[in-house]
Write a protein that holds these residues in place. Structure first.
Motif, PDB file in Angstrom:
ATOM      1  N   LYS A  79      -3.566  -0.169  16.903  1.00  0.00           N
ATOM      2  CA  LYS A  79      -2.827  -1.050  15.997  1.00  0.00           C
ATOM      3  C   LYS A  79      -2.233  -0.219  14.870  1.00  0.00           C
ATOM      4  O   LYS A  79      -2.887   0.667  14.332  1.00  0.00           O
ATOM      5  N   SER A  80      -0.991  -0.500  14.533  1.00  0.00           N
ATOM      6  CA  SER A  80      -0.320   0.138  13.408  1.00  0.00           C
ATOM      7  C   SER A  80       0.224  -0.957  12.502  1.00  0.00           C
ATOM      8  O   SER A  80       0.689  -1.990  12.980  1.00  0.00           O
ATOM      9  N   THR A  81       0.178  -0.724  11.212  1.00  0.00           N
ATOM     10  CA  THR A  81       0.603  -1.740  10.253  1.00  0.00           C
ATOM     11  C   THR A  81       1.760  -1.224   9.403  1.00  0.00           C
ATOM     12  O   THR A  81       1.724  -0.091   8.910  1.00  0.00           O
ATOM     13  N   ILE A  82       2.761  -2.074   9.236  1.00  0.00           N
ATOM     14  CA  ILE A  82       3.858  -1.821   8.307  1.00  0.00           C
ATOM     15  C   ILE A  82       3.806  -2.935   7.275  1.00  0.00           C
ATOM     16  O   ILE A  82       3.826  -4.115   7.624  1.00  0.00           O
ATOM     17  N   THR A  83       3.746  -2.548   6.009  1.00  0.00           N
ATOM     18  CA  THR A  83       3.658  -3.516   4.926  1.00  0.00           C
ATOM     19  C   THR A  83       4.953  -3.502   4.126  1.00  0.00           C
ATOM     20  O   THR A  83       5.465  -2.430   3.793  1.00  0.00           O
ATOM     21  N   VAL A  84       5.469  -4.686   3.827  1.00  0.00           N
ATOM     22  CA  VAL A  84       6.665  -4.820   2.999  1.00  0.00           C
ATOM     23  C   VAL A  84       6.312  -5.717   1.828  1.00  0.00           C
ATOM     24  O   VAL A  84       5.827  -6.839   2.022  1.00  0.00           O
ATOM     25  N   ASP A  85       6.548  -5.223   0.613  1.00  0.00           N
ATOM     26  CA  ASP A  85       6.344  -6.008  -0.600  1.00  0.00           C
ATOM     27  C   ASP A  85       7.703  -6.300  -1.218  1.00  0.00           C
ATOM     28  O   ASP A  85       8.513  -5.381  -1.409  1.00  0.00           O
ATOM     29  N   VAL A  86       7.953  -7.573  -1.502  1.00  0.00           N
ATOM     30  CA  VAL A  86       9.216  -7.985  -2.110  1.00  0.00           C
ATOM     31  C   VAL A  86       8.889  -8.613  -3.461  1.00  0.00           C
ATOM     32  O   VAL A  86       8.123  -9.575  -3.538  1.00  0.00           O
ATOM     33  N   TYR A  87       9.455  -8.053  -4.504  1.00  0.00           N
ATOM     34  CA  TYR A  87       9.252  -8.550  -5.863  1.00  0.00           C
ATOM     35  C   TYR A  87      10.466  -9.384  -6.250  1.00  0.00           C
ATOM     36  O   TYR A  87      11.604  -8.915  -6.172  1.00  0.00           O
ATOM     37  N   LEU A  88      10.231 -10.636  -6.656  1.00  0.00           N
ATOM     38  CA  LEU A  88      11.300 -11.588  -6.939  1.00  0.00           C
ATOM     39  C   LEU A  88      11.402 -11.865  -8.433  1.00  0.00           C
ATOM     40  O   LEU A  88      10.404 -11.830  -9.148  1.00  0.00           O
ATOM     41  N   ASP A  89      12.621 -12.196  -8.874  1.00  0.00           N
ATOM     42  CA  ASP A  89      12.784 -12.642 -10.253  1.00  0.00           C
ATOM     43  C   ASP A  89      12.492 -14.140 -10.338  1.00  0.00           C
ATOM     44  O   ASP A  89      12.050 -14.750  -9.352  1.00  0.00           O
ATOM     45  N   GLU A  90      12.768 -14.740 -11.482  1.00  0.00           N
ATOM     46  CA  GLU A  90      12.467 -16.158 -11.686  1.00  0.00           C
ATOM     47  C   GLU A  90      13.241 -17.072 -10.746  1.00  0.00           C
ATOM     48  O   GLU A  90      12.797 -18.160 -10.409  1.00  0.00           O
ATOM     49  N   GLN A  91      14.427 -16.634 -10.308  1.00  0.00           N
ATOM     50  CA  GLN A  91      15.245 -17.421  -9.384  1.00  0.00           C
ATOM     51  C   GLN A  91      14.961 -17.075  -7.916  1.00  0.00           C
ATOM     52  O   GLN A  91      15.711 -17.457  -7.023  1.00  0.00           O
ATOM     53  N   LYS A  92      13.905 -16.322  -7.688  1.00  0.00           N
ATOM     54  CA  LYS A  92      13.481 -15.902  -6.346  1.00  0.00           C
ATOM     55  C   LYS A  92      14.497 -14.976  -5.670  1.00  0.00           C
ATOM     56  O   LYS A  92      14.645 -14.976  -4.447  1.00  0.00           O
ATOM     57  N   ILE A  93      15.193 -14.182  -6.479  1.00  0.00           N
ATOM     58  CA  ILE A  93      16.119 -13.170  -5.972  1.00  0.00           C
ATOM     59  C   ILE A  93      15.377 -11.834  -5.968  1.00  0.00           C
ATOM     60  O   ILE A  93      14.746 -11.466  -6.962  1.00  0.00           O
ATOM     61  N   PRO A  94      15.435 -11.105  -4.860  1.00  0.00           N
ATOM     62  CA  PRO A  94      14.707  -9.834  -4.796  1.00  0.00           C
ATOM     63  C   PRO A  94      15.170  -8.843  -5.862  1.00  0.00           C
ATOM     64  O   PRO A  94      16.365  -8.589  -6.020  1.00  0.00           O
ATOM     65  N   GLU A  95      14.199  -8.315  -6.611  1.00  0.00           N
ATOM     66  CA  GLU A  95      14.469  -7.269  -7.603  1.00  0.00           C
ATOM     67  C   GLU A  95      14.064  -5.898  -7.082  1.00  0.00           C
ATOM     68  O   GLU A  95      14.663  -4.892  -7.438  1.00  0.00           O
ATOM     69  N   LYS A  96      13.029  -5.884  -6.259  1.00  0.00           N
ATOM     70  CA  LYS A  96      12.507  -4.616  -5.764  1.00  0.00           C
ATOM     71  C   LYS A  96      11.884  -4.858  -4.385  1.00  0.00           C
ATOM     72  O   LYS A  96      11.236  -5.874  -4.160  1.00  0.00           O
ATOM     73  N   ILE A  97      12.119  -3.898  -3.482  1.00  0.00           N
ATOM     74  CA  ILE A  97      11.512  -3.926  -2.153  1.00  0.00           C
ATOM     75  C   ILE A  97      10.777  -2.602  -1.971  1.00  0.00           C
ATOM     76  O   ILE A  97      11.349  -1.530  -2.208  1.00  0.00           O
ATOM     77  N   GLU A  98       9.521  -2.697  -1.574  1.00  0.00           N
ATOM     78  CA  GLU A  98       8.728  -1.513  -1.277  1.00  0.00           C
ATOM     79  C   GLU A  98       8.104  -1.684   0.104  1.00  0.00           C
ATOM     80  O   GLU A  98       7.779  -2.799   0.493  1.00  0.00           O
ATOM     81  N   TRP A  99       7.935  -0.575   0.819  1.00  0.00           N
ATOM     82  CA  TRP A  99       7.327  -0.655   2.143  1.00  0.00           C
ATOM     83  C   TRP A  99       6.473   0.570   2.400  1.00  0.00           C
ATOM     84  O   TRP A  99       6.634   1.614   1.760  1.00  0.00           O
ATOM     85  N   MET A 100       5.568   0.419   3.341  1.00  0.00           N
ATOM     86  CA  MET A 100       4.681   1.518   3.718  1.00  0.00           C
ATOM     87  C   MET A 100       4.266   1.328   5.174  1.00  0.00           C
ATOM     88  O   MET A 100       4.015   0.209   5.614  1.00  0.00           O
ATOM     89  N   ALA A 101       4.202   2.425   5.904  1.00  0.00           N
ATOM     90  CA  ALA A 101       3.735   2.406   7.293  1.00  0.00           C
ATOM     91  C   ALA A 101       2.403   3.141   7.354  1.00  0.00           C
ATOM     92  O   ALA A 101       2.272   4.251   6.834  1.00  0.00           O
ATOM     93  N   ALA A 102       1.426   2.522   7.987  1.00  0.00           N
ATOM     94  CA  ALA A 102       0.079   3.078   8.050  1.00  0.00           C
ATOM     95  C   ALA A 102       0.051   4.451   8.722  1.00  0.00           C
ATOM     96  O   ALA A 102      -0.708   5.326   8.319  1.00  0.00           O
ATOM     97  N   ASP A 103       0.866   4.671   9.718  1.00  0.00           N
ATOM     98  CA  ASP A 103       0.854   5.934  10.465  1.00  0.00           C
ATOM     99  C   ASP A 103       1.812   6.983   9.905  1.00  0.00           C
ATOM    100  O   ASP A 103       2.001   8.035  10.507  1.00  0.00           O
ATOM    101  N   SER A 104       2.409   6.704   8.758  1.00  0.00           N
ATOM    102  CA  SER A 104       3.370   7.626   8.158  1.00  0.00           C
ATOM    103  C   SER A 104       2.662   8.788   7.479  1.00  0.00           C
ATOM    104  O   SER A 104       1.534   8.661   6.997  1.00  0.00           O
ATOM    105  N   ALA A 105       3.336   9.914   7.409  1.00  0.00           N
ATOM    106  CA  ALA A 105       2.809  11.067   6.682  1.00  0.00           C
ATOM    107  C   ALA A 105       2.932  10.857   5.174  1.00  0.00           C
ATOM    108  O   ALA A 105       2.272  11.524   4.391  1.00  0.00           O
ATOM    109  N   VAL A 106       3.777   9.909   4.775  1.00  0.00           N
ATOM    110  CA  VAL A 106       3.969   9.604   3.361  1.00  0.00           C
ATOM    111  C   VAL A 106       2.838   8.683   2.912  1.00  0.00           C
ATOM    112  O   VAL A 106       2.581   7.649   3.537  1.00  0.00           O
TER     113      VAL A 106
END
Length: 114
Positions: free
Chosen positions: A3-30
């Motif tokens: 199993k491999s996991t990719i996580t995406v976090d989306v940070y929204l403003d008050e109007q639910k418009i994306p301000e920031k997107i972050e992601w990470m892959a479990a099997d990544s070297a990063v």
């Protein structure tokens, strides 16, 4: 089965418009989350024979960045389709469409339209 996991976090403003997107892959070297200004994700539902998708972009993504992003995604889709099907003629059509799209965007941009 592994199993491999990719996580995406989306940070929204008050109007639910994306301000920031972050992601990470479990099997990544990063080891830290990566930032992104846009996300296109498509999933194929084999039972219903339908594509499900998530399209997000941050409010600071510029129009020229969106055109670059779509151009590159279209080329990547063509490459993926070629690896999966070996249909060279269809792949050539997809890449021609991507090039025409990008050329038309540049023409619009050079005229000062956004």
């Amino acid at each position: 089965m592994k199993k491999s996991t990719i996580t995406v976090d989306v940070y929204l403003d008050e109007q639910k418009i994306p301000e920031k997107i972050e992601w990470m892959a479990a099997d990544s070297a990063v080891s830290e989350k990566e930032r992104a200004k846009a996300l296109l994700m498509a999933l194929w539902d084999g039972a219903d024979k339908t594509a499900m998708r998530i399209d997000l972009w941050t409010k600071d993504m510029m129009v020229d960045e969106m055109a670059d992003f779509y151009y590159q995604v279209l080329l990547t889709m063509a490459d993926t389709y070629e690896r999966a099907t070996h249909h060279a003629d269809l792949v050539a059509d997809m890449k021609k469409f991507a090039a025409d799209f990008y050329k038309k965007f540049r023409e619009i941009q050079s005229k000062g339209n956004t």
